[in-house]
Design a protein around this motif. Structure first.
Motif, PDB file in Angstrom:
ATOM      1  N   ASN A 160     -45.875  -1.528 -15.946  1.00 58.69           N
ATOM      2  CA  ASN A 160     -45.434  -2.909 -15.664  1.00 58.69           C
ATOM      3  C   ASN A 160     -44.812  -3.575 -16.893  1.00 58.69           C
ATOM      4  OD1 ASN A 160     -46.233  -2.759 -13.015  1.00 58.69           O
ATOM      5  ND2 ASN A 160     -48.262  -3.652 -13.413  1.00 58.69           N
ATOM      6  N   ASP A 161     -44.428  -2.806 -17.903  1.00 59.00           N
ATOM      7  CA  ASP A 161     -43.832  -3.385 -19.111  1.00 59.00           C
ATOM      8  C   ASP A 161     -42.319  -3.392 -18.942  1.00 59.00           C
ATOM      9  OD1 ASP A 161     -42.994  -4.213 -21.562  1.00 59.00           O
ATOM     10  OD2 ASP A 161     -44.197  -2.770 -22.704  1.00 59.00           O
ATOM     11  N   ALA A 162     -41.738  -4.593 -18.737  1.00 56.53           N
ATOM     12  CA  ALA A 162     -40.297  -4.713 -18.497  1.00 56.53           C
ATOM     13  C   ALA A 162     -39.495  -4.375 -19.747  1.00 56.53           C
ATOM     14  CB  ALA A 162     -39.973  -6.126 -18.022  1.00 56.53           C
ATOM     15  N   GLN A 163     -40.008  -4.610 -20.941  1.00 53.02           N
ATOM     16  CA  GLN A 163     -39.295  -4.321 -22.175  1.00 53.02           C
ATOM     17  C   GLN A 163     -39.097  -2.813 -22.335  1.00 53.02           C
ATOM     18  OE1 GLN A 163     -37.783  -6.231 -24.230  1.00 53.02           O
ATOM     19  NE2 GLN A 163     -38.531  -8.253 -23.549  1.00 53.02           N
ATOM     20  N   GLU A 164     -40.126  -2.070 -21.990  1.00 61.77           N
ATOM     21  CA  GLU A 164     -40.027  -0.600 -22.078  1.00 61.77           C
ATOM     22  C   GLU A 164     -39.000  -0.083 -21.079  1.00 61.77           C
ATOM     23  OE1 GLU A 164     -42.899   3.365 -21.664  1.00 61.77           O
ATOM     24  OE2 GLU A 164     -43.780   1.330 -21.693  1.00 61.77           O
TER      25      GLU A 164
ATOM     26  N   GLU B   5     -43.223 -13.409 -18.541  1.00 60.03           N
ATOM     27  CA  GLU B   5     -43.954 -12.688 -19.578  1.00 60.03           C
ATOM     28  C   GLU B   5     -43.486 -11.243 -19.690  1.00 60.03           C
ATOM     29  OE1 GLU B   5     -45.337 -14.384 -17.102  1.00 60.03           O
ATOM     30  OE2 GLU B   5     -45.936 -16.199 -18.199  1.00 60.03           O
ATOM     31  N   GLN B   6     -42.347 -10.926 -19.043  1.00 59.84           N
ATOM     32  CA  GLN B   6     -41.743  -9.591 -19.108  1.00 59.84           C
ATOM     33  C   GLN B   6     -42.662  -8.523 -18.502  1.00 59.84           C
ATOM     34  OE1 GLN B   6     -38.433  -8.968 -20.285  1.00 59.84           O
ATOM     35  NE2 GLN B   6     -38.580 -11.183 -19.906  1.00 59.84           N
ATOM     36  N   LYS B   7     -43.257  -8.890 -17.330  1.00 61.65           N
ATOM     37  CA  LYS B   7     -44.049  -7.948 -16.561  1.00 61.65           C
ATOM     38  C   LYS B   7     -43.276  -7.624 -15.291  1.00 61.65           C
ATOM     39  CE  LYS B   7     -47.616  -8.015 -19.367  1.00 61.65           C
ATOM     40  NZ  LYS B   7     -47.977  -6.808 -20.151  1.00 61.65           N
ATOM     41  N   ILE B   8     -43.293  -6.334 -14.917  1.00 65.41           N
ATOM     42  CA  ILE B   8     -42.570  -5.904 -13.724  1.00 65.41           C
ATOM     43  C   ILE B   8     -43.370  -6.299 -12.495  1.00 65.41           C
ATOM     44  CG2 ILE B   8     -41.666  -3.927 -12.462  1.00 65.41           C
ATOM     45  CD1 ILE B   8     -41.302  -2.516 -15.157  1.00 65.41           C
ATOM     46  N   ILE B   9     -42.736  -7.020 -11.599  1.00 66.46           N
ATOM     47  CA  ILE B   9     -43.398  -7.412 -10.341  1.00 66.46           C
ATOM     48  C   ILE B   9     -43.252  -6.296  -9.330  1.00 66.46           C
ATOM     49  CG2 ILE B   9     -43.433  -9.095  -8.472  1.00 66.46           C
ATOM     50  CD1 ILE B   9     -42.312 -11.144 -10.431  1.00 66.46           C
TER      51      ILE B   9
ATOM     52  N   VAL C 138     -38.903  -9.401 -12.555  1.00 69.54           N
ATOM     53  CA  VAL C 138     -39.630  -9.473 -13.820  1.00 69.54           C
ATOM     54  C   VAL C 138     -40.123 -10.906 -14.008  1.00 69.54           C
ATOM     55  CG1 VAL C 138     -39.473  -9.163 -16.316  1.00 69.54           C
ATOM     56  CG2 VAL C 138     -38.163  -7.678 -14.795  1.00 69.54           C
ATOM     57  N   THR C 139     -41.377 -11.052 -14.525  1.00 72.24           N
ATOM     58  CA  THR C 139     -41.923 -12.386 -14.788  1.00 72.24           C
ATOM     59  C   THR C 139     -41.418 -12.895 -16.123  1.00 72.24           C
ATOM     60  OG1 THR C 139     -43.868 -11.547 -15.923  1.00 72.24           O
ATOM     61  CG2 THR C 139     -44.006 -11.745 -13.526  1.00 72.24           C
TER      62      THR C 139
END
Length: 977
Positions: free
Chosen positions: A395-399, A371-375, A368-369
């Motif tokens: 790609n939303d890590a929070q979700e 910015e909470q984006k899934i790599i 995860v970046t």
């Protein structure tokens, strides 16, 4: 600024700096060197003029001394015998022969007994100048004679003109007193005298009274400076000449005359022309070289750097790691491009491996970046948390995290910990229980790029089964870790020892194929590990003659694990990659693996150097034994501790008169030393025996005189004495005979010297008359003689002069041998004497185009010795060197200091001397070229006189020579007498 522009500017600055530096240094060096040479030549010319004055004074002094030490003069000054005047001074011919203007005889009371004067130019008698007689009235120092060897010489300034005067005490022909009076001779320094000096030195000379009111303007301008510095140089107004002015003092030490000699400034003008030529040539070469260098750099370097830069920029813009750089050539830029291409290959391979690893690993991974984006998210992660394939989080890590938290047994705890260490470098390890009863371990790691945190990697592992067997697994894990560490350490040790060992280590399996090959094996045999790995090694490194034996032995080894050479070290030959066979030492061992198969381990050592040293040692030992057994010197080896004889050579056994077996084992005192027990000179008293005369006892106890040397050696840690000796019985007998002969020869030599001393003076007086009258007939100006008569007169004059030189040499030698030679010790500069010798002999050397140079070391200048005798030594040695050196040869004289002595080495490139002639070289009347048709004239007395003069100074002389290669005469005397 671009590289090309930087290169142009840098090269321009460098070449401009180098050009200006070269021009400045060239100008400074040339002008300094030119002025130095000009000053040295001018100073040398001044010295030549001064030496010419000194030579004239020496000439008058020699004539004065010859007449003063004469029994006839001795009687005349006491009784005024008119017969003396009639026989010797009846006319002015005697003065013309002696080349002096006047001669004066004074008695001990200062009264003039007789005097006569003449004009050498007009060849007519003149009255004695009144100013001359007034000069010697009263207590003049010229009339004060303190010893039979005293003398006074120098310049006297008369009212009419300056005059060279010399005075000597009137004594008997045997050079003994008492003193009967004073004899004075002199030469006017007139125009004819100056012209003769100019003819000798080949220089223009102008002499004036220092206090002359009519001094020329240039003399007047430098007069005060010359009085202070004694020597002044002056450049003419037009710059074409440079003059040297120097002061001449009279006999009383007062400044009396000032002299000038001049030199055209040819050297200076040549220096200016050379500087101009060098300047333009350097400028042209610098510009040409700079342009060529710029063209080469632009073509071969800068253009290729630009191409490399453009290629890297394209790859960066396209973000395509599959692209490659293409740079031609075989240099560092090509290597750089290849390295970049290799790096791109590695990146490409690493990316593929990384992607495959992520997809195949059993751990659940998600990156995860910040910015909470899934790599990325691997399949194991989806499976672990039961995420359906159709579920996409965009790609939303929070979700994604919200979805995972709902599966936890305690969602609030997970939610509270979700932001811990998100932006730190710490590694976070946590454990969470899911609702379905599973336990998930999570490891959080930072993703760091260029020292900045760009995100985090979360690694999840299902540890449910592990926890259920935790204690059991923990023990097993501990055991495994310890075993792995020991195995790893053991493997590391073996790998390092085997890889970096100095000996080759080779392992083969039961099929004879190579399984291990270390670096030393590569260096020894020339094969790389890749070439031999898995191959039958004996086909590579065994000579053909061993192959059959190998096959038989290896068959037994594979069946039983044994063999005839296993566990042994053997010597045989190996074969390199190029086919070269060389000696090796092989150690072979075996080991049985867990599957029951056998492997062999070979340790191979290259013993080429050892074999070579063994062969050399054996050969040297044979040579040494051959030498010891065949030399003419007796040699004995003695144990220094027990003092027993260990070995002797055949010569020693023959001198003692016993076979070797009966000598070995005896105490050394029985044969080689008469010292009592405990008083051995070498072992007990620590004395040194080196070429010492000792006694050897034969079997009957007879004493044999020997010359013995003893050295101490250690053989295999044990100390021995090596004694070498040779029989000198015959030499002793010869020495006794030589001593008797020497005594007889010395008595005969003294008688000869006394006879020559009494006879030589009587021969010189008629010879002077013969020489004088023959010269008058040759140079009378009337030319009444025919060519044939002129030739005969020339032969008479030359032969008379040669005979007079021989008689003078005989007289000098006889005075020394009769014990009447004395040294007139004074302090003087050896540099001045060398200058005088060179000026005098340079015309003779120039006739044969011989190079004549000398060197005086800086640490030696003033010495104490007899100046005239040292000068005579150098004249004789250098004169001989010129005589026996062929045209275009060279003569070098080196003056150096050795401790408290001065050493003079006269080297020439002449005909050399045969070794058989060296023994008689310094004997009187002996010449190397002594045949009836000899090519070199001489009396054979020069070197004898040189040797006597050197020994009178407490010194020594030696000669080094080879036929056709030249000779070196080296004499050494103390610096202070």
């Amino acid at each position: 600024m671009k590289i090309y522009n930087k290169t142009v500017v840098t090269l321009g600055i460098v070449f401009m700096f180098l050009f200006l530096l070269t021009a400045s240094v060239t100008h400074y060096v040339f002008m300094t060197h030119t002025q130095q040479i000009e000053n040295e030549v001018l100073e040398d010319n001044s010295l030549r003029v001064q030496r010419a004055f000194s030579n004239e004074i020496d000439h008058v002094d020699k004539s004065t001394y010859d007449w003063a030490a004469w029994d006839d003069t001795y009687e005349f000054v006491q009784n005024g015998n008119s017969e003396y005047i009639y026989s010797n001074l009846d006319s002015i011919e005697t003065l013309l022969i002696l080349d002096v203007n006047f001669i004066l005889f004074y008695d001990n009371d200062g009264n003039l007994v007789y005097g006569r004067a003449c004009d050498l130019t007009e060849e007519e008698e003149i009255p004695l100048p009144v100013s001359l007689l007034e000069e010697f009235d009263g207590n003049n120092i010229m009339l004060e004679q303190t010893s039979v060897s005293s003398s006074s010489s120098g310049i006297v300034v008369l009212a009419d003109l300056p005059t060279i005067v010399v005075s000597r005490p009137i004594i008997q022909s045997n050079y003994e007193g008492p003193i009967a009076g004073t004899l004075i001779m002199g030469r006017f320094i007139d125009r004819s005298f100056v012209e003769s000096i100019e003819e000798q030195t080949l220089l223009p000379i102008d002499i004036h009274y220092i206090n002359d009111p009519g001094l020329p303007s240039d003399f007047g301008s430098i007069k005060e400076q010359a009085l202070k510095e004694n020597h002044v140089t002056l450049i003419s107004n037009n710059g074409n000449t440079i003059s040297a002015y120097f002061i001449i003092e009279d006999i009383y030490g007062e400044t009396s005359l000032i002299s000038r000699t001049e030199l055209p400034r040819t050297i200076y003008k040549q220096g200016l022309a050379t500087i101009s030529t060098t300047f333009y040539l350097t400028l042209f070469i610098s510009l040409t070289f700079a342009l060529l260098l710029l063209l080469i750099l632009k073509k071969d370097l800068l253009s290729r750097i630009t191409s490399l830069r453009n290629g890297i920029r394209d790859i960066d813009l396209k973000a395509d790691i599959k692209s490659r750089l293409d740079i031609n050539g075989e240099d560092e830029l090509t290597d750089l491009a290849d390295s970049i291409n290799s790096m791109l290959d590695s990146l490409q391979r690493t990316g593929s491996i990384f992607q495959s690893t992520i997809e195949s690993i059993s751990y659940g991974l998600v990156a995860v970046t910040k910015e909470q984006k899934i790599i990325f998210m691997n399949p194991a992660y989806r499976k672990m948390f039961e995420i359906p394939p159709e579920m996409d989080f965009g790609n939303d890590a929070q979700e994604l995290l919200s979805y995972i938290i709902q599966k936890a047994r305690d969602p609030e705890e997970i939610a509270d910990r979700k932001d811990e260490r998100r932006y730190t470098l710490d590694v976070k390890n946590s454990v969470a229980e899911l609702r379905d009863g599973r336990t998930i371990e999570t490891i959080s790691l930072p993703l760091i790029v260029n020292n900045e945190i760009h995100g985090r990697l979360y690694v999840h592992n299902d540890i449910t089964d592990i926890l259920s067997h935790e204690n059991e697994l923990r023990d097993e894990i501990d055991k495994r870790k310890k075993a792995e560490e020991r195995l790893k350490l053991s493997e590391e040790k073996f790998s390092k020892i085997a890889t970096y060992a100095n000996d080759a280590i080779i392992m083969i399996n039961d099929e004879g194929r190579t399984t291990f090959w270390n670096n030393a094996a590569t260096s020894m045999f020339g094969y790389s590990e890749e070439e031999v790995k898995g191959e039958r090694i004996h086909e590579f490194i065994s000579p053909e003659k061993y192959l059959d034996l190998y096959k038989t032995g290896f068959r037994k080894f594979t069946e039983t694990g044994t063999g005839p050479v296993l566990g042994k070290t053997i010597d045989l030959e190996g074969k390199k990659k190029d086919g070269t066979e060389f000696p090796i030492e092989l150690s072979l061992s075996s080991m049985q693996l867990s599957d029951g198969s056998w492997s062999a381990v070979s340790i191979v050592r290259d013993v080429t150097e050892r074999k070579r040293l063994d062969d050399m040692e054996h050969e040297l030992l044979e040579r040494l034994l051959t030498i010891i057994n065949n030399i003419n010197t007796g040699i004995m080896l003695i144990d220094s501790k027990s003092k027993t004889i260990v070995d002797v050579n055949p010569v020693a056994a023959e001198m003692i008169g016993l076979p070797k077996e009966k000598i070995v084992g005896n105490i050394c005192h029985r044969f080689v030393c008469l010292a009592e027990e405990g008083h051995c000179p070498i072992i007990d008293l620590n004395q040194t025996v080196d070429h010492s005369e000792r006694i050897l006892l034969d079997k009957d106890g007879k004493e044999i005189p020997v010359v013995k040397s003893v050295v101490t050696v250690k053989l295999k840690g044990k100390e021995y004495l090596i004694e070498s000796f040779y029989d000198i019985s015959d030499r002793k007998k010869v020495e006794e005979a030589l001593i008797d002969a020497k005594l007889a020869a010395e008595a005969s030599n003294r008688a000869k010297s006394e006879f020559l001393t009494n006879m030589s003076h009587e021969l010189r007086t008629p010879l002077n008359s013969i020489i004088g009258f023959s010269d008058m007939l040759l140079h009378n100006g009337t030319n009444t003689s025919s060519d044939k008569q002129q030739k005969y007169l020339s032969n008479i004059s030359n032969s008379g002069k040669h005979l007079l030189e021989v008689i003078n040499d005989i007289l000098d030698l006889s005075k020394i041998e009769a014990g009447k030679g004395e040294l007139d010790i004074e302090e003087f500069s050896i540099q001045d004497v060398m200058d005088e010798v060179k000026r005098t002999l340079m015309p003779l050397a120039s006739k044969k185009d011989i190079s004549f140079e000398y060197t005086v070391d800086d640490d030696i200048d003033i010495i104490e010795a007899d100046r005239l005798k040292i000068k005579q030594i150098l004249y004789n040695l250098a004169g001989n060197a010129i005589k026996f050196t062929l045209d275009n040869g060279s003569i070098r004289i080196f003056v150096r200091r050795t401790l408290n002595n001065v050493e003079v080495d006269v080297k020439d490139s002449g005909i050399g001397i045969h070794p058989d002639d060296l023994i008689d070289l310094f004997q009187p009347f002996r010449q190397v070229d002594s045949a009836l048709n000899r090519n070199y004239e001489g009396s054979g007395l020069g070197l004898a006189i040189v040797k006597k003069y050197v020994e009178m100074h407490g010194g020594s002389i030696r000669v080094e020579s080879e036929p056709d290669k030249g000779s070196s005469f080296i004499f050494e005397i103390p610096l202070h007498q």
